[in-house]
Design a protein around this motif. Structure first.
Motif, PDB file in Angstrom:
ATOM      1  N   VAL A 107       0.863  -1.188   0.000  1.00  0.00           N
ATOM      2  CA  VAL A 107       0.000   0.000   0.000  1.00  0.00           C
ATOM      3  C   VAL A 107       0.893   1.229   0.000  1.00  0.00           C
ATOM      4  O   VAL A 107       2.022   1.200   0.523  1.00  0.00           O
ATOM      5  CB  VAL A 107      -0.956   0.027   1.216  1.00  0.00           C
ATOM      6  N   ALA A 108       0.407   2.317  -0.573  1.00  0.00           N
ATOM      7  CA  ALA A 108       1.215   3.532  -0.654  1.00  0.00           C
ATOM      8  C   ALA A 108       0.319   4.756  -0.660  1.00  0.00           C
ATOM      9  O   ALA A 108      -0.839   4.707  -1.094  1.00  0.00           O
ATOM     10  CB  ALA A 108       2.092   3.511  -1.905  1.00  0.00           C
ATOM     11  N   HIS A 109       0.877   5.868  -0.203  1.00  0.00           N
ATOM     12  CA  HIS A 109       0.184   7.160  -0.206  1.00  0.00           C
ATOM     13  C   HIS A 109       1.169   8.210  -0.707  1.00  0.00           C
ATOM     14  O   HIS A 109       2.357   8.195  -0.346  1.00  0.00           O
ATOM     15  CB  HIS A 109      -0.292   7.534   1.200  1.00  0.00           C
ATOM     16  N   SER A 110       0.688   9.124  -1.541  1.00  0.00           N
ATOM     17  CA  SER A 110       1.559  10.172  -2.076  1.00  0.00           C
ATOM     18  C   SER A 110       0.910  11.543  -1.939  1.00  0.00           C
ATOM     19  O   SER A 110      -0.319  11.662  -1.861  1.00  0.00           O
ATOM     20  CB  SER A 110       1.881   9.914  -3.557  1.00  0.00           C
ATOM     21  N   ARG A 111       1.750  12.574  -1.919  1.00  0.00           N
ATOM     22  CA  ARG A 111       1.298  13.969  -1.903  1.00  0.00           C
ATOM     23  C   ARG A 111       2.215  14.757  -2.832  1.00  0.00           C
ATOM     24  O   ARG A 111       3.444  14.747  -2.668  1.00  0.00           O
ATOM     25  CB  ARG A 111       1.349  14.552  -0.495  1.00  0.00           C
ATOM     26  N   THR A 112       1.631  15.433  -3.821  1.00  0.00           N
ATOM     27  CA  THR A 112       2.408  16.101  -4.862  1.00  0.00           C
ATOM     28  C   THR A 112       1.885  17.517  -5.082  1.00  0.00           C
ATOM     29  O   THR A 112       0.674  17.739  -5.138  1.00  0.00           O
ATOM     30  CB  THR A 112       2.331  15.323  -6.185  1.00  0.00           C
ATOM     31  N   GLN A 113       2.837  18.447  -5.209  1.00  0.00           N
ATOM     32  CA  GLN A 113       2.516  19.830  -5.554  1.00  0.00           C
ATOM     33  C   GLN A 113       3.240  20.172  -6.848  1.00  0.00           C
ATOM     34  O   GLN A 113       4.475  20.186  -6.901  1.00  0.00           O
ATOM     35  CB  GLN A 113       2.964  20.786  -4.452  1.00  0.00           C
ATOM     36  N   TYR A 114       2.468  20.427  -7.927  1.00  0.00           N
ATOM     37  CA  TYR A 114       3.075  20.807  -9.194  1.00  0.00           C
ATOM     38  C   TYR A 114       3.310  22.311  -9.234  1.00  0.00           C
ATOM     39  O   TYR A 114       2.517  23.094  -8.708  1.00  0.00           O
ATOM     40  CB  TYR A 114       2.191  20.388 -10.369  1.00  0.00           C
ATOM     41  N   SER A 115       4.410  22.710  -9.885  1.00  0.00           N
ATOM     42  CA  SER A 115       4.750  24.123  -9.995  1.00  0.00           C
ATOM     43  C   SER A 115       4.186  24.713 -11.283  1.00  0.00           C
ATOM     44  O   SER A 115       3.808  23.991 -12.212  1.00  0.00           O
ATOM     45  CB  SER A 115       6.271  24.299  -9.985  1.00  0.00           C
ATOM     46  N   GLN A 116       4.173  26.032 -11.344  1.00  0.00           N
ATOM     47  CA  GLN A 116       3.684  26.700 -12.539  1.00  0.00           C
ATOM     48  C   GLN A 116       4.586  26.417 -13.735  1.00  0.00           C
ATOM     49  O   GLN A 116       4.119  26.349 -14.879  1.00  0.00           O
ATOM     50  CB  GLN A 116       3.618  28.209 -12.300  1.00  0.00           C
ATOM     51  N   GLU A 117       5.865  26.195 -13.503  1.00  0.00           N
ATOM     52  CA  GLU A 117       6.788  25.878 -14.602  1.00  0.00           C
ATOM     53  C   GLU A 117       6.392  24.568 -15.279  1.00  0.00           C
ATOM     54  O   GLU A 117       6.448  24.449 -16.511  1.00  0.00           O
ATOM     55  CB  GLU A 117       8.226  25.785 -14.078  1.00  0.00           C
ATOM     56  N   ILE A 118       5.985  23.582 -14.504  1.00  0.00           N
ATOM     57  CA  ILE A 118       5.545  22.309 -15.077  1.00  0.00           C
ATOM     58  C   ILE A 118       4.284  22.520 -15.908  1.00  0.00           C
ATOM     59  O   ILE A 118       4.157  22.023 -17.031  1.00  0.00           O
ATOM     60  CB  ILE A 118       5.299  21.281 -13.960  1.00  0.00           C
ATOM     61  N   ILE A 119       3.344  23.283 -15.350  1.00  0.00           N
ATOM     62  CA  ILE A 119       2.096  23.549 -16.068  1.00  0.00           C
ATOM     63  C   ILE A 119       2.378  24.268 -17.380  1.00  0.00           C
ATOM     64  O   ILE A 119       1.824  23.932 -18.431  1.00  0.00           O
ATOM     65  CB  ILE A 119       1.145  24.373 -15.178  1.00  0.00           C
TER      66      ILE A 119
END
Length: 776
Positions: free
Chosen positions: A431-443
């Protein structure tokens, strides 16, 4: 292909039971001269072991050839001599090759479970000329990696009775508990005899009904004076090179732009205790010395996987392994520093590494494909894994990863367990849990500009100034995203038959950005099995196998992504031949019609794909391997979202022209028709000519050529009619050991498209790399 067959043999062929009284390895206070001869008197005092039992493809049959093994230790080294008899020595298969490249030759070997915990085994193989191959087998993951390289000695000589090989294995190279007065390990001695068929000959009997070969290795004891010492290794290195690039397009041609570099680096490996190892690196050169195997990526929606070859990451890499690829170290492309600690304390196994990166490569996954974004800013990368072995059959583990670069961050936590209920039954859960914040540069990169802002999600999704695709929608969220994933697996594996079922679920917002995970927002159920028939030694065939499985995948909204049935029949025949017939039929969702929506139902066409392929290989004589794979299928034309007819042909030939000179050829031909007209024809050729001077040095010339012709009239988007790419590399290598090396090379690359009339070079480089390992 032999390496794959060898791994399968190792997994399925094993000793039956532990010896009630462990075999004792004698202590002799002297060193052996590693020269491939048995003239020294101390070999007469060594422990003598017979290797005379065929364990694969037959179960416990007498060997046609005998081999004696002589073993002793002196507190610092384990010395082993192999005296292999051969009634037809002129048929011995042995060639001068680079390290880890002699898998098709006659081989002798030793396997060591140094902790005697049935989880991990070091494997050392040597051909009759002394060429070394080493690897690590991980019983928990059922994976083997030859990326690990130990520093040890070997020498071999062929004679009129067969051949003799001597090896010296430093105990400092192995992980073991040296606090114990008498140490117990598990060992097996093996010979591979390739003639009409490839026989695996062992020092013990095996039980093919037991799928865990490490669990059956017999114990050996002794090693009272064995210590690991300081176990400090310093490896300074220097890389010097000059590269040139230019723009060759007609619209903006340029002159060559040169760049020179001189980069010193330092790697340190310190055995803090016999159980704990620290690796550090400063300003490492992590460039690839040899070109990766060429892959054709036309009409493919998912990112390509390349194996790890860099020493800092490959050393003890098995400590980080789990059922998923949560840690894919080639994501860390150009670090300035790195540190790694690994250890095994009784029932506790742990590992962690930290490294920065001058660039940040991120796989953006979806459920119908994946893409890669590269950020200019530096990133910080961290991975940790801990495993607790309740017993030899039950273990619990956890994995944690973290990546960050500016406003971008991704963190993951995972728990997994493996339980071996019986010799034939294994259960796994993760089992796994993740938390991700994408930056405006990626977008911005995915939106092909600055038009998509996270505070304009609503207007963008309704069609406002945004280049839509699945990947934009996966990242276009002003808030951090988090989700879960889990995996359940059960397998029953016996000699003649195997059955399995597994279920995996990856949430729409789950990410494993330090790993290699190109698909999310799907759940998949798979069930299948195989049945094997085994021939007798007098039969013309040795093994037949029928395999099939069925799987079905949905997204989080329970919309069908794929439903597939596949089956294969394989046969091992004379002259080390292998034949496989494969068939597949599946229903698969095509591309989305409305790219501004992630819906599947009503937004995709469900295509019916089918495939038939034939694969055959043969090793009819020493130094010759050839294979051919032909497949034809109805497959989705992923550019135009329609069903097409595809033909793929992949011939391979590896030929040793002499004992020193080898030619390797691989060609991929792929043709696809779509909409009753030609779509593309692609050819990829990979040719490598190697002259191996001896077991330490070689000169290699490599050519990689790609030629793709498209029919622009049959595409819905503009494409080049003709694209060509040509790369060459000339490499000289001298290796005293895996870390004391000298490389010198030249490489270039050129291409042609509709804007360029002829093939022109746009990149070229020369480089020199040298390193030296001080063992303190």
């Amino acid at each position: 292909m032999f390496k794959t067959s060898l791994i399968a043999c190792l997994l399925l062929a094993s000793p039956v039971v532990f010896s009630a009284n462990p075999m004792s390895i004698p202590f002799i206070d002297t060193s052996a001269n590693i020269d491939g001869q048995l003239s020294e008197p101390h070999w007469q005092q060594a422990k003598k072991i017979s290797v005379d039992n065929i364990t694969w493809p037959y179960e416990n049959q007498p060997s046609p050839e005998k081999m004696n093994v002589y073993v002793y230790e002196n507190g610092e080294m384990l010395y082993v001599a192999f005296e292999a008899f051969d009634s037809e020595p002129d048929k011995i298969r042995a060639f001068y090759r680079d390290r880890d490249k002699a898998w098709d030759d006659d081989l002798i070997g030793l396997k060591i479970d140094s902790f005697n915990n049935q989880k991990l085994a070091y494997q050392f193989f040597i051909n009759p000329l002394g060429v070394q191959m080493d690897s690590i087998e991980n019983e928990l993951t059922k994976q083997e990696s030859d990326a690990w390289d130990g520093i040890w000695e070997s020498a071999g000589q062929i004679n009129d009775k067969g051949f003799i090989v001597e090896i010296a294995l430093p105990f400092r190279m192995l992980n073991f508990d040296d606090k114990l007065p008498i140490k117990t390990m598990a060992m097996e001695f093996v010979r591979f005899l390739p003639r009409n068929e490839r026989l695996r000959i062992s020092s013990m009997k095996i039980d093919h009904n037991n799928n865990c070969w490490i669990c059956q290795m017999p114990q050996v004891s002794g090693f009272e004076k064995t210590k690991q010492g300081n176990n400090l290794t310093l490896v300074p290195a220097l890389v010097m090179g000059k590269s040139q690039q230019r723009n060759i397009s007609r619209s903006a041609p340029s002159d060559w732009q040169s760049e020179s570099n001189i980069e010193p680096s330092l790697d340190v490996k310190w055995g803090i205790t016999p159980d704990i190892t620290l690796n550090t690196t400063i300003n490492p050169d992590f460039s690839q010395v040899e070109a990766d195997a060429a892959q054709l990526s036309i009409n493919d929606n998912f990112a390509l996987f390349y194996p790890e070859k860099r020493a800092f990451f490959s050393d003890n890499a098995d400590y980080f392994a789990s059922s998923w690829d949560l840690i894919y170290t080639r994501n860390v492309a150009e670090p300035e520093y790195g540190a790694k600690i690994t250890g095994n304390l009784e029932q506790h196994n742990f590992a962690a590494f930290v490294a920065n990166d001058k660039q940040t490569n991120i796989i953006i996954p979806g459920n119908l494909g994946s893409t890669i974004v590269s950020l200019d800013g530096k990133s910080e990368n961290l991975a940790m894994r801990y495993r607790y072995d309740v017993s030899n059959n039950l273990s619990f583990a956890s994995t944690a990863t973290s990546r960050s670069s500016g406003d971008y961050s991704s963190r993951l936590m995972s728990l997994d367990s493996k339980y071996r209920l019986t010799d034939s039954d294994t259960f796994k859960v993760q089992v796994a849990h993740s938390r991700t914040q994408y930056s405006q540069e990626i977008i911005n990169q995915l939106c092909n500009g600055d038009d998509c802002q996270t505070n304009q999600v609503t207007s963008c999704q309704s069609g406002h100034d945004c280049q839509f695709n699945e990947f934009v929608l996966r990242v276009l969220n002003p808030e951090p995203i988090s989700d879960q994933a889990y995996y359940l697996s059960y397998e029953h594996n016996e000699k003649h038959w195997m059955a399995f079922s597994n279920y995996s679920n990856f949430g729409a917002d789950f990410r494993a950005d330090l790993g290699f995970m190109g698909q999310i927002d799907f759940n998949k159920f798979v069930t299948g099995g195989r049945y094997r028939w085994y021939g007798e030694q007098q039969d013309w065939w040795s093994r037949m196998e029928f395999y099939s499985d069925w799987d079905i995948s949905h997204n989080d909204n329970n919309e069908l992504l794929e439903k597939e049935f596949e089956a294969s029949f394989s046969l091992n025949g004379p002259l080390q031949s292998y034949f496989e017939l494969y068939v597949m039929q599946r229903d698969r969702a095509g591309l989305r019609h409305d790219k501004s929506s992630l819906l599947i139902d009503g937004n995709t066409t469900l295509f019916n794909e089918d495939s038939v392929s034939l694969y055959a290989e043969i090793k009819p004589m020493a130094g010759l391997f050839s294979s051919l794979k032909i497949s034809t299928d109805h497959a989705i034309d992923l550019t135009n979202n329609r069903l097409g007819q595809r033909l793929r042909i992949v011939p391979v030939a590896n030929v040793n022209l002499t004992r020193h000179l080898e030619l390797k050829l691989r060609h991929t031909y792929e043709k696809m028709d779509s909409g009753s007209a030609s779509l593309f024809t692609a050819n990829l050729t990979d040719a490598r000519l190697t002259y191996q001077f001896d077991i330490k040095s070689f000169l290699r010339l490599a050519f990689i050529y790609t030629d793709i012709e498209r029919n622009p009239d049959n595409y819905l988007i503009p494409v080049d009619k003709h694209y060509q790419q040509f790369s060459t590399q000339l490499l000289y290598s001298y290796k005293v050991n895996p870390q004391t090396v000298f490389f010198a090379g030249y490489s270039d690359n050129g291409y042609k498209d509709d804007d360029i009339e002829h093939l022109k070079r746009n990149e070229r480089a020369v480089f020199v790399k040298l390193s030296y390992a001080w063992l303190l």
